[in-house]
Scaffold this motif. Structure first.
Motif, PDB file in Angstrom:
ATOM      1  N   GLY A 154       0.878  -0.608   0.275  1.00 51.06           N
ATOM      2  CA  GLY A 154      -0.078   0.178  -0.092  1.00 51.06           C
ATOM      3  C   GLY A 154       0.754   1.290  -0.344  1.00 51.06           C
ATOM      4  O   GLY A 154       1.777   1.458   0.507  1.00 51.06           O
ATOM      5  N   LEU A 155       0.771   2.148  -1.404  1.00 49.93           N
ATOM      6  CA  LEU A 155       1.602   2.980  -1.184  1.00 49.93           C
ATOM      7  C   LEU A 155       0.914   4.152  -1.196  1.00 49.93           C
ATOM      8  O   LEU A 155      -0.607   4.540  -1.752  1.00 49.93           O
ATOM      9  N   SER A 156       1.202   5.517   0.003  1.00 53.59           N
ATOM     10  CA  SER A 156       0.294   6.573   0.041  1.00 53.59           C
ATOM     11  C   SER A 156      -1.000   6.614  -0.367  1.00 53.59           C
ATOM     12  O   SER A 156      -1.906   7.078  -1.192  1.00 53.59           O
ATOM     13  N   HIS A 210       3.942   6.062   2.429  1.00 52.86           N
ATOM     14  CA  HIS A 210       3.766   7.255   2.688  1.00 52.86           C
ATOM     15  C   HIS A 210       4.981   8.688   3.096  1.00 52.86           C
ATOM     16  O   HIS A 210       5.855   9.098   3.472  1.00 52.86           O
ATOM     17  N   GLY A 211       4.530   9.415   2.277  1.00 52.75           N
ATOM     18  CA  GLY A 211       4.532  10.924   2.150  1.00 52.75           C
ATOM     19  C   GLY A 211       4.196  11.836   3.340  1.00 52.75           C
ATOM     20  O   GLY A 211       3.239  12.068   3.813  1.00 52.75           O
ATOM     21  N   GLN A 212       5.531  11.657   4.387  1.00 53.08           N
ATOM     22  CA  GLN A 212       5.402  13.014   5.297  1.00 53.08           C
ATOM     23  C   GLN A 212       4.596  14.014   5.179  1.00 53.08           C
ATOM     24  O   GLN A 212       3.743  15.117   5.308  1.00 53.08           O
ATOM     25  N   ILE A 266      -1.112  11.569   6.043  1.00 48.31           N
ATOM     26  CA  ILE A 266      -0.271  10.894   6.932  1.00 48.31           C
ATOM     27  C   ILE A 266      -1.243  10.276   7.726  1.00 48.31           C
ATOM     28  O   ILE A 266      -0.900   8.461   7.963  1.00 48.31           O
ATOM     29  N   ALA A 267      -1.915  11.475   8.637  1.00 50.70           N
ATOM     30  CA  ALA A 267      -2.324  10.424   9.857  1.00 50.70           C
ATOM     31  C   ALA A 267      -3.389   9.257   9.208  1.00 50.70           C
ATOM     32  O   ALA A 267      -3.809   8.327   9.969  1.00 50.70           O
ATOM     33  N   GLU A 322       7.747   6.220   6.296  1.00 49.54           N
ATOM     34  CA  GLU A 322       7.818   7.333   5.753  1.00 49.54           C
ATOM     35  C   GLU A 322       8.509   7.641   5.305  1.00 49.54           C
ATOM     36  O   GLU A 322       9.752   7.698   5.110  1.00 49.54           O
ATOM     37  N   TYR A 323       8.772   9.204   4.001  1.00 55.72           N
ATOM     38  CA  TYR A 323       9.697   9.320   2.905  1.00 55.72           C
ATOM     39  C   TYR A 323       9.374  10.911   3.734  1.00 55.72           C
ATOM     40  O   TYR A 323       8.163  11.490   3.733  1.00 55.72           O
TER      41      TYR A 323
END
Length: 220
Positions: free
Chosen positions: A138-140, A166-168, A175-176, A196-197
């Motif tokens: 699962g991406l983003s 996920h992206g910060q 992201i939450a 996370e990135y």
């Protein structure tokens, strides 16, 4: 689906499949460049399948028709979900998994993956699939129908490894929302690898490298 899936094989007679779903408004071509960055030579020939979502009216975009796995009814992704649309696309993806099995790829050699809406569909389908899959990615995105996951999940995939990233700075799926899904799955006992990135609603090279390692591990 509006159009048949795009397929790429890294060699003749693939022994594994990665089913990768795009996000809202995109199409199957969207993640072909990402797949080309992956090096899965150590696991043998792999077939990448990039389905195309149907073109439907999307409520949050004023009813404009675009490729979407399900409708987005409002900004709050949890309060008003298009359950019927999610289930229709789940059925579509189950057909694609069955097609891979018919072509000789066992469920245990299939990874179901997706970005944004595609991430939601990877979780929606993978957690409920009645045979053990190789992995879920699962991406983003987020966990759809989260309150129903415990009741509807299939025990066959209780031990299936999950990669979630996920992206910060993601302003589309904050992201939450992803962390809520992560914590729900961890509480249910899933083997979930979280990353996370420092990026927005996108993909970065560090993420691709981490995903590469995950795929080599689950398909090796």
């Amino acid at each position: 689906m509006s159009n048949p899936p795009i397929e790429i094989e890294t060699g003749p007679n693939p022994t594994a499949t990665v089913l990768l779903m795009h996000g809202l408004g995109a199409d199957g071509n969207d993640f072909v460049p990402i797949a080309n960055e992956l090096d899965l030579s150590s696991v043998g020939p792999v077939r990448f399948v990039f389905p195309n979502a149907p073109v439907i009216p999307v409520t949050i975009n004023g009813g404009y028709r675009m490729p979407a796995w399900y409708d987005i009814l409002g900004a709050d992704l949890a309060k008003r979900e298009d359950e019927a649309g999610l289930r229709r696309s789940q059925e579509t993806l189950e057909v694609l998994i069955a097609n891979e099995k018919a072509r000789g790829i066992p469920a245990s050699r299939i990874v179901i993956a997706g970005f944004s809406q595609g991430c939601a569909m990877a979780f929606m389908t993978g957690l409920r699939h009645p045979e053990r899959l190789a992995g879920i990615v699962g991406l983003s995105g987020y966990l759809p129908l989260a309150d129903l996951t415990a009741a509807e999940r299939h025990p066959a995939n209780q031990q299936t490894p999950i990669f979630q990233a996920h992206g910060q700075r993601d302003g589309v799926v904050v992201i939450a929302r992803a962390i809520q899904g992560r914590d729900t799955l961890k509480a249910l006992g899933y083997d979930l690898e979280w990353h996370e990135y420092p990026m927005e609603h996108s993909v970065c090279m560090e993420e691709i490298a981490d995903l590469n390692r995950f795929l080599v591990r689950v398909l090796g």
